[in-house]
Scaffold this active site. Structure first.
Site, PDB file in Angstrom:
ATOM      1  N   HIS A 142       0.899  -1.223  -0.057  1.00 54.31           N
ATOM      2  CA  HIS A 142      -0.113   0.027   0.088  1.00 54.31           C
ATOM      3  C   HIS A 142       0.949   1.393   0.056  1.00 54.31           C
ATOM      4  CE1 HIS A 142      -3.803   1.904   1.657  1.00 54.31           C
ATOM      5  NE2 HIS A 142      -3.058   2.851   0.974  1.00 54.31           N
TER       6      HIS A 142
ATOM      7  N   GLU B 109      -2.597  -1.665  -3.047  1.00 55.44           N
ATOM      8  CA  GLU B 109      -3.742  -1.070  -2.370  1.00 55.44           C
ATOM      9  C   GLU B 109      -3.587   0.454  -2.507  1.00 55.44           C
ATOM     10  OE1 GLU B 109      -4.422  -4.484   1.151  1.00 55.44           O
ATOM     11  OE2 GLU B 109      -3.571  -2.419   1.624  1.00 55.44           O
TER      12      GLU B 109
ATOM     13  N   HIS C  74      -6.474  -7.421   7.784  1.00 56.72           N
ATOM     14  CA  HIS C  74      -6.277  -6.381   8.655  1.00 56.72           C
ATOM     15  C   HIS C  74      -6.210  -7.153  10.038  1.00 56.72           C
ATOM     16  CE1 HIS C  74      -5.709  -2.227   8.350  1.00 56.72           C
ATOM     17  NE2 HIS C  74      -5.652  -1.955   9.627  1.00 56.72           N
TER      18      HIS C  74
END
Length: 248
Positions: free
Chosen positions: A44, A76, A200
């Site tokens: 990310h 991401e 997550h």
């Protein structure tokens, strides 16, 4: 069902960035986890480059292209013009769109699919390609209505935000409620013909219950937890243990 493991290397990059030195090597540890059977790498890259840098993105893309052609790169990010340019330049196999403010420490909520329907449909149309899937970050309690709105954007998958479940490490009753919500949303996505990712704060401690309760998960992206475990047992063994839980 076998669930693929994609290892998020943001935490590795953040540790490296504490010094102006090239270690720990993001590319080197990508090799370690891919050699141990991880199906892909997740990153990310944020605008401030506080962990993954733009150069890392190109280095990892080259690594997978040249040495691990069967592995997938999942990038991401929030759909900004800079993000679009990066996707066009790198051509990852998967793009996960997140509704993050650039100042956020980490992703902490999914898209409001109804409110952002026009934006997401436009973005998905812009970046979708025959060899690329699009995943949308999704709140655990989105349910059938949220999934229907997500599917209407043209995306291929949702990614279940498992942070609230991960936060229940000391509250088993709340964890059970979170798993119920995650399972319902995953079933709705599967029924709608969408794939399901998740990620997550998944760990070796909470992943078995998640796997047991939440069906139809194609892929999990794990970074913080696997990096924490790797500090004790090494990345290779950590990947082996997570893969054993996932049946992959």
């Amino acid at each position: 069902m076998m669930t693929a493991l994609s290892v998020n290397l943001n935490a590795v990059a953040q540790l490296r960035n504490r010094r102006n030195l090239p270690w720990p090597s993001v590319v080197g540890l990508a090799r370690v986890v891919l050699d141990e059977g991880a199906r892909g790498i997740t990153i990310h890259p944020r605008p401030d480059e506080r962990h993954i840098r733009r150069t890392d993105v190109f280095d990892l893309a080259a690594l997978l292209r040249d040495e691990y052609p069967a592995a997938e790169l999942n990038i991401e990010g929030y759909p900004s013009e800079d993000f679009f340019a990066l996707i066009d330049a790198v051509n990852p196999q998967q793009v996960t769109l997140v509704p993050d403010d650039p100042a956020q420490a980490t992703s902490d909520h999914g898209w409001d699919f109804a409110a952002e329907a026009e934006l997401l449909a436009t973005v998905v149309q812009r970046i979708k390609a025959p060899d690329r899937r699009i995943s949308l970050f999704c709140d655990p309690d989105a349910g059938a209505a949220g999934v229907a709105a997500a599917k209407a954007t043209g995306a291929d998958r949702i990614e279940l935000y498992t942070g609230p479940y991960g936060d229940c490490h000391d509250d088993p009753d709340r964890a059970a409620r979170e798993l119920t919500a995650l399972a319902a949303t995953s079933r709705a996505a599967h029924a709608a013909g969408m794939g399901v990712n998740a990620g997550h704060d998944l760990t070796l401690a909470n992943l078995p219950a998640f796997q047991s309760a939440v069906p139809h998960v194609d892929e999990v992206s794990i970074g913080h937890g696997i990096t924490a475990d790797a500090l004790l047992i090494g990345f290779a063994d950590a990947v082996r243990q997570y893969r054993a839980v996932l049946g992959s």
